[in-house]
Enzyme design. Structure first.
Site, PDB file in Angstrom:
ATOM      1  N   HIS A  95      42.965  26.356  30.300  1.00  0.00           N
ATOM      2  CA  HIS A  95      42.951  24.995  29.749  1.00  0.00           C
ATOM      3  C   HIS A  95      42.833  23.926  30.838  1.00  0.00           C
ATOM      4  O   HIS A  95      43.494  22.894  30.797  1.00  0.00           O
ATOM      5  CB  HIS A  95      44.188  24.738  28.887  1.00  0.00           C
ATOM      6  CG  HIS A  95      44.031  25.294  27.500  1.00  0.00           C
ATOM      7  ND1 HIS A  95      42.996  24.910  26.666  1.00  0.00           N
ATOM      8  CD2 HIS A  95      44.755  26.202  26.821  1.00  0.00           C
ATOM      9  CE1 HIS A  95      43.103  25.567  25.534  1.00  0.00           C
ATOM     10  NE2 HIS A  95      44.148  26.368  25.592  1.00  0.00           N
ATOM     11  N   ASP A 151      48.364  29.337  29.850  1.00  0.00           N
ATOM     12  CA  ASP A 151      48.083  29.971  28.564  1.00  0.00           C
ATOM     13  C   ASP A 151      46.575  30.049  28.336  1.00  0.00           C
ATOM     14  O   ASP A 151      45.802  29.315  28.923  1.00  0.00           O
ATOM     15  CB  ASP A 151      48.744  29.207  27.419  1.00  0.00           C
ATOM     16  CG  ASP A 151      48.302  27.750  27.340  1.00  0.00           C
ATOM     17  OD1 ASP A 151      48.221  27.101  28.395  1.00  0.00           O
ATOM     18  OD2 ASP A 151      48.042  27.248  26.222  1.00  0.00           O
ATOM     19  N   GLU A 152      46.176  30.973  27.476  1.00  0.00           N
ATOM     20  CA  GLU A 152      44.796  31.094  27.010  1.00  0.00           C
ATOM     21  C   GLU A 152      43.786  31.035  28.163  1.00  0.00           C
ATOM     22  O   GLU A 152      42.887  30.193  28.197  1.00  0.00           O
ATOM     23  CB  GLU A 152      44.506  30.020  25.962  1.00  0.00           C
ATOM     24  CG  GLU A 152      45.384  30.187  24.735  1.00  0.00           C
ATOM     25  CD  GLU A 152      45.149  29.141  23.650  1.00  0.00           C
ATOM     26  OE1 GLU A 152      44.579  28.081  23.949  1.00  0.00           O
ATOM     27  OE2 GLU A 152      45.539  29.404  22.488  1.00  0.00           O
ATOM     28  N   VAL A 153      43.955  31.951  29.099  1.00  0.00           N
ATOM     29  CA  VAL A 153      43.044  32.028  30.249  1.00  0.00           C
ATOM     30  C   VAL A 153      41.828  32.862  29.814  1.00  0.00           C
ATOM     31  O   VAL A 153      41.705  34.043  30.134  1.00  0.00           O
ATOM     32  CB  VAL A 153      43.752  32.633  31.472  1.00  0.00           C
ATOM     33  CG1 VAL A 153      42.853  32.549  32.709  1.00  0.00           C
ATOM     34  CG2 VAL A 153      45.069  31.909  31.744  1.00  0.00           C
ATOM     35  N   ASP A 202      51.707  33.759  26.489  1.00  0.00           N
ATOM     36  CA  ASP A 202      50.749  34.517  25.670  1.00  0.00           C
ATOM     37  C   ASP A 202      49.934  35.521  26.474  1.00  0.00           C
ATOM     38  O   ASP A 202      49.538  36.571  25.954  1.00  0.00           O
ATOM     39  CB  ASP A 202      49.811  33.562  24.918  1.00  0.00           C
ATOM     40  CG  ASP A 202      49.055  32.623  25.834  1.00  0.00           C
ATOM     41  OD1 ASP A 202      47.867  32.845  26.051  1.00  0.00           O
ATOM     42  OD2 ASP A 202      49.660  31.660  26.325  1.00  0.00           O
TER      43      ASP A 202
END
Length: 465
Positions: A95, A151-153, A202
């Protein structure tokens, strides 16, 4: 459902400033309200609203000014005066769209078409992250805790340098992720030994015990991660384009977290819970619900944590604390009286406008019997229509357009008093313009057809119908 109240620990309200950043005066009022509602900390995700300086100046927002250094300090002063801890959140891996969107930094992406993920192999990328952290930490005197995101890599391991690294025996994507966040965390501890470092989990959830070296919380505890935070949601998690918050949906989320908290083993130390309130799903997506529409949900979620349930008594406490008639923002009654609900007028106006935008009259206008029967694309192309019925369609479309434009203007004006003008413009263009445009096209097409079919017709003819 009835559970023990949330264990001791911070209850942080997440301020996602990557979209719709409140004007500083309104933000001060919100912080005071958060304190009144039972929060005792802020998790502030500045993104491009932080006043980065030097070579990082390009990271500042351009649609509206970033907060000044004085304003960032004032946020902390107001929070401190109300007993709230401020924890800044700086994305350091995933992000990072607001960073990697800039042409001069394209080379730091893991994959060219993914704006969010940093290439962990580039030293200049790591230096960039450390400099971002340094500037944020230095503008938060007395800071105790820092959130590094992570997060959300997405697409990690897909870049050419990562593929080469992964080709070595024993190398995995999980290890690649951990090597970067460990490097960032070590750099923080070396520069500021007193700081506690937290991150989203996550990317860790599917890792084995051995990789991390039952339940999710138990797994983390078993590998030495005993001091844990929970993360719930009070808004911004229903859908990417939701504009009105459902309180019950988010209360249910907190009841589930209470159930988890009641069952954890004694070895797990819950440090607190962050009530997330996403304003966008990422830097380039549409705006989710604005904060005024989520304050009843936030109040209800905090009270649910405090009482372990969402009983009628708890609901009554919420409505009294905000001066409203219902915990659901959709059901709030219009009032001219003042209340403690900062931004209530904007919430009321958006609820009204959203109801109109979603009404059958508008959503199914082009599928109505009259349009499908007397004003199809076939009729429009040939400019051969029944004027009597077509003018009835014109009258209805014009009436709906007038209502929409009046309500949208009221929303825009009220929103601009709480948010930057650019936010008001963006919200209207995202939520109102796509609905208005088909109605405008149909009225324009009708005028063109009537000019071919009705003697001495002009646009003023309609007003006499």
């Amino acid at each position: 459902m009835n559970f023990p109240p949330w264990p001791k620990g911070k209850k942080l309200v997440h301020l996602d400033l990557k979209g719709a950043p409140p004007r500083i005066e309104y933000l001060h009022k919100l912080i005071e309200l958060f304190s009144q509602l039972g929060a005792d900390g802020l998790l502030v995700e500045y993104e491009d609203m932080f006043p980065y300086g030097g070579e990082l100046n390009l990271l500042q927002a351009t649609a509206h000014p970033a907060y000044s250094r004085e304003e960032v300090l004032s946020i902390q002063d107001v929070a401190r005066s109300k007993g709230l801890e401020v924890i800044p959140l700086v994305q350091t891996f995933g992000h990072m769209e607001f960073v990697l969107k800039h042409r001069s930094l394209w080379g730091l992406r893991e994959v060219g078409h993914c704006l969010g993920t940093l290439n962990p192999h580039r030293e200049e990328g790591v230096r960039l992250v450390i400099e971002m952290l340094r500037q944020v930490v230095e503008l938060h005197p007395g800071l105790n805790t820092l959130h590094i995101g992570a997060d959300e890599v997405y697409l990690l391991g897909e870049g050419e340098e990562s593929k080469q690294w992964l080709a070595s025996p024993g190398h995995t994507v999980e290890q690649l992720f951990l090597s970067h966040v460990t490097r960032v965390a070590k750099a923080i501890k070396e520069a500021w030994p007193h700081l506690n470092v937290i991150m989203w989990d996550d990317m860790l959830r599917e890792m084995s015990h051995d990789t991390l070296k039952v339940s999710l919380l138990e797994k983390y505890c078993s590998v030495g991660l005993s001091e844990l935070w929970a993360a719930s949601s009070f808004k911004g998690s229903t859908s990417v384009h939701t504009s009105v918050t459902s309180t019950q949906r988010h209360v249910d989320n907190h009841l589930q977290w209470l159930k988890v908290a009641a069952s954890v083993s004694p070895g797990i130390k819950l440090q607190g819970i962050a009530l997330t309130g996403w304003q966008r799903y990422d830097h380039l997506s549409v705006l989710c619900e604005l904060l005024p529409l989520a304050l009843p949900s936030l109040a209800a979620c905090l009270q649910t944590l405090n009482h372990g349930q969402f009983s009628p008594e708890v609901q009554s406490k919420v409505t009294k604390s905000l001066g409203i008639s219902s915990v659901e923002v959709e059901a709030i009654e219009r009032t001219s009286s003042d209340s403690t609900f900062a931004g209530r007028r904007l919430a009321e106006l958006i609820v009204e406008l959203t109801s109109l935008l979603n009404s059958e009259d508008i959503c199914y206008f082009e599928n109505s019997m009259f349009v499908r029967g007397w004003f199809t694309p076939y009729h429009r192309q040939r400019k051969m229509v029944n004027p009597l019925i077509t003018m009835q369609i014109q009258s209805q479309a014009t009436m709906l357009l007038t209502m929409l434009e009046q309500k949208a203007e009221a929303v825009r004006q009220e929103m601009a008093s709480l948010y930057p003008d650019s936010t008001a413009q963006e919200w209207v263009e995202q939520y109102v313009s796509p609905v208005v445009a088909p109605l405008q096209r149909i009225t324009q097409d009708i005028r063109a057809c009537l000019l071919e079919m009705v003697p001495q017709y002009d646009s003023t003819t309609l007003s006499s119908q």
